[in-house]
Design a protein around this motif. Structure first.
Motif, mmCIF file in Angstrom:
data_model
loop_
_atom_site.group_PDB
_atom_site.id
_atom_site.type_symbol
_atom_site.label_atom_id
_atom_site.label_comp_id
_atom_site.label_asym_id
_atom_site.label_seq_id
_atom_site.Cartn_x
_atom_site.Cartn_y
_atom_site.Cartn_z
ATOM 1 N N MET A 48 35.666 11.866 39.037
ATOM 2 C CA MET A 48 35.785 10.909 40.136
ATOM 3 C C MET A 48 36.861 9.867 39.851
ATOM 4 O O MET A 48 37.664 9.538 40.710
ATOM 5 C CB MET A 48 34.438 10.218 40.394
ATOM 6 C CG MET A 48 33.462 11.110 41.151
ATOM 7 S SD MET A 48 31.810 10.415 41.192
ATOM 8 C CE MET A 48 31.958 9.323 42.588
ATOM 9 N N ASP A 91 31.497 3.240 43.715
ATOM 10 C CA ASP A 91 31.192 4.658 43.913
ATOM 11 C C ASP A 91 30.354 5.236 42.777
ATOM 12 O O ASP A 91 29.686 6.246 42.955
ATOM 13 C CB ASP A 91 32.498 5.471 43.992
ATOM 14 C CG ASP A 91 33.428 4.907 45.042
ATOM 15 O OD1 ASP A 91 32.995 4.800 46.194
ATOM 16 O OD2 ASP A 91 34.567 4.551 44.697
ATOM 17 N N SER A 135 37.961 6.740 42.011
ATOM 18 C CA SER A 135 36.774 6.023 42.456
ATOM 19 C C SER A 135 36.649 4.682 41.754
ATOM 20 O O SER A 135 37.030 4.528 40.598
ATOM 21 C CB SER A 135 35.517 6.844 42.167
ATOM 22 O OG SER A 135 35.591 8.082 42.807
#
Lengths: 247, 373
Positions: free
Chosen positions: B336, B346, B342
């Protein structure tokens, strides 16, 4: 200080149904060299572990250096030294590093460590070996070094678990010189051994058979009591009836 | 504090003096990171295709040329019959058979409809699936090209065509390295941290020095911290090497998200992981036992972490195991942050879960550690 440095009363350790140590009672006096004898499996190591605060007794009462073995194990650990046959020092550290590590662990200042280690290295004639890894030293030197490190913090008592196993006779003599030196400085020595000539060097010895102490006195008194001419015979007399020995 | 300093000094000396272990800790993971992503590549190439062409026309030859020049297929040869071709498959010389019927060109032109036959060797399921799909899509394209040649552009087409355009977000070129390298790095950190920490503690048990430590005034927490901190530091160092030296210089991977956030997560993850190592050490008496236990779990950790296969497509029971696997969260966070960029918002949940893992594993280990001494 009281006149006893170790005192036990009916000290017992059970593992399930097995009674490893059965109601042992004895006293050890300051500055004494106390031999703790017994056949393999007699319960010596278990008894010693309880006194060192490594194992909690099942029953009975004991103090080491005036501290209770149930509640004050931390204080006990500060007052004792311990050395065993198999391991004591870090083999992958050098002589100096071991001294520095254990000295520091026992709260010695850097200055004290420096003084102690110079003194110790001189006494053991290890000047050329200080930067060598401990594993490269011969066993005899290792054991002498381990003993010296075990008493680096001037403990009240030092526990020696078969310290001379596998060591040649000459080195054993030197080792016992170190033990006498320590006793002269007021350190009580609690030693287990299988060598009966070493038992003769002790001030008093106890002989354990199947978890209990069967005899406790000075070597000469024991020889008289069993009308034997050596400690070897005394030991044999007592230990041959043992059910738990593995020989 | 002095005790911990002494313990750390001792530990680092021992680690750096161990000439067998040292390369295992620092060099091996990096070499693996160089090698593994190349192998862990789902892109299927060099599919051997055997062609049974009963038509021998311009169209059929064009089709075959199109297929071979796509780069995915390798011509294993022309066979006179399907039976001869299947023989090749049996001897593992071909993965796919394309059979072109006699009169292919004629029927196609006259009736605007013709059938082709594809047979796939499905022993390697992934290869078969993807190979079949590639081939179908190449034939479709070929078909569309033909139509375009034949039909003059008209104002309205009787057969409406839906054209699909895809765009790949976060990894526009579908580069497998970009996907695999962060995941493999996570696995390597897990192995180094988990194994080394467990083995190191058990070694002290095995040679008996732990007994010597236990009779000194060293407290349990001193000893544990003295063991965890070195491997925590090593974990961070190995990760840094992997991310910056191998990841950036070799694979050209530059994390899209915050590096600080990545390290924050790594820090907590390592605490959880080392707790796991400590836990194993409390259950083992010898290094062999520790190694076997660690191997069992690390195996599961790797297979069920979503590194190779998507967790979403696992059956429910497997998903449950994957969700109980700390490595899953680390790999997810790695991907991520590195690919998607991110932010903390998140991955809040990941932080929470890995924090719980850290507390749980260490708590269990420390409780168990006290009992055994």
């Amino acid at each position: 200080m009281t006149t006893t440095v170790i005192k036990t009363e009916n000290l017992t350790k059970r593992f399930g149904d097995f009674i490893a140590v059965d109601k042992i009672s004895f006293e050890v006096h300051p500055g004494e060299i106390f031999g703790f004898l017994g056949a393999n499996g007699a319960g010596k190591t278990t008894a010693m572990r309880m006194l060192c605060g490594l194992s909690i007794p099942s029953n009975g009462f004991a103090t080491v250096a005036g501290y209770d073995v149930y509640k004050e194990t931390e204080q006990i650990k500060k007052s004792i030294g311990y050395m065993s046959q198999k391991f004591s020092l870090y083999e992958d550290l050098t002589v100096t590093e071991n001294i520095h590590f254990f000295g520091g662990i026992y709260g010695l200042s850097d200055k004290q460590i420096k003084e102690k280690s110079t003194e110790l290295i001189q006494k053991l004639e290890l000047e050329d070996q200080t930067k060598k890894l401990v594993k490269t030293l011969p066993l005899g030197w290792k054991q002498k070094l381990a003993f010296s490190v075990a008493i680096i913090h001037q403990p009240q008592i030092v526990f020696l678990d078969e310290p001379t196993g596998g060591v040649d006779p000459v080195t054993r003599r030197q080792f016992w010189d170190l033990i006498y030196d320590a006793a002269d400085k007021g350190i009580t020595v609690f030693v287990t051994t299988h060598y009966m000539d070493e038992a003769e060097y002790c001030h008093r010895v106890s002989i354990m058979v199947d978890g209990s102490i069967k005899a406790l006195d000075s070597p000469s008194a024991l020889k008289k009591q069993f009308s034997a001419d050596s400690m070897d015979k005394v030991f044999y007399e007592l230990a041959r009836g043992a059910k738990r020995s593995d020989n | 504090m002095r005790t911990i300093k002494l313990l750390l000094q001792k530990e680092f000396r021992q680690i750096f003096r161990n000439k067998t272990l040292l390369p295992l800790i620092f060099i091996v993971p990096l070499v693996q990171l160089l090698i593994l992503p190349l192998a862990a590549d789902y892109e299927i190439k060099n599919i051997s295709i055997s062609v049974v062409d009963h038509d021998h026309s311009t169209y059929s030859r064009n089709l075959i040329t199109t297929i071979i020049s796509s780069g995915y297929f390798r011509l294993a040869g022309y066979d006179p019959s399907y039976n001869a071709a299947i023989h090749k498959v049996e001897h593992d010389k071909a993965d796919l058979i394309l059979e072109i019927p006699a009169g292919f060109e004629k029927t196609l032109v006259r009736e605007s409809l013709e059938q082709l036959f594809i047979a796939v060797n499905a022993i390697n399921g992934v290869k078969a699936n993807i190979g079949g799909a590639y081939l179908s899509s190449i034939i479709n394209n070929y078909n569309a090209d033909l139509r375009a040649q034949w039909i003059q552009p008209v104002r309205f087409n009787s057969a409406p065509i839906i054209e699909i355009t895809t765009s790949n977000w976060f990894n526009p070129f579908m580069n497998y390295n970009l996907f695999m390298v962060p995941g493999i790095l996570a696995i390597l950190i897990t192995m180094v941290g988990g194994y080394m920490c467990a083995l190191n503690i058990v070694k002290e048990k095995e040679i008996g020095t732990i007994e010597q430590i236990n009779v000194t005034p060293i407290k349990k927490y001193h000893f544990i911290l003295g063991k965890l901190i070195p491997f925590w530091v090593i974990g961070i160092v190995v990760f840094t090497f992997g991310l910056f030296i191998i990841g950036r210089l070799i694979y050209g991977i530059i994390p899209a998200g915050s590096i600080l956030l990545l390290y924050a997560f790594l820090s907590i993850y390592l605490v959880a992981l080392l707790g796991f190592g400590l836990l194993i050490s409390t259950y083992s008496e010898t290094q062999q036992q520790a190694m076997s236990i660690a191997f069992f779990f690390v195996m599961i950790f790797i297979m069920m972490s979503g590194l190779f296969t998507s967790i979403d497509s696992m059956p429910l029971w497997a998903k449950t195991i994957a969700n109980l696997n700390p490595v899953t969260y680390f790999i997810e966070v790695m991907r991520m942050i590195v690919l998607k960029g991110s932010g903390f918002d998140d991955i809040k949940l990941h932080f929470l879960i890995i924090g719980i893992f850290a507390i749980f594993l260490n708590g269990w280990a420390v409780m168990n550690y006290k009992k055994t001494s």
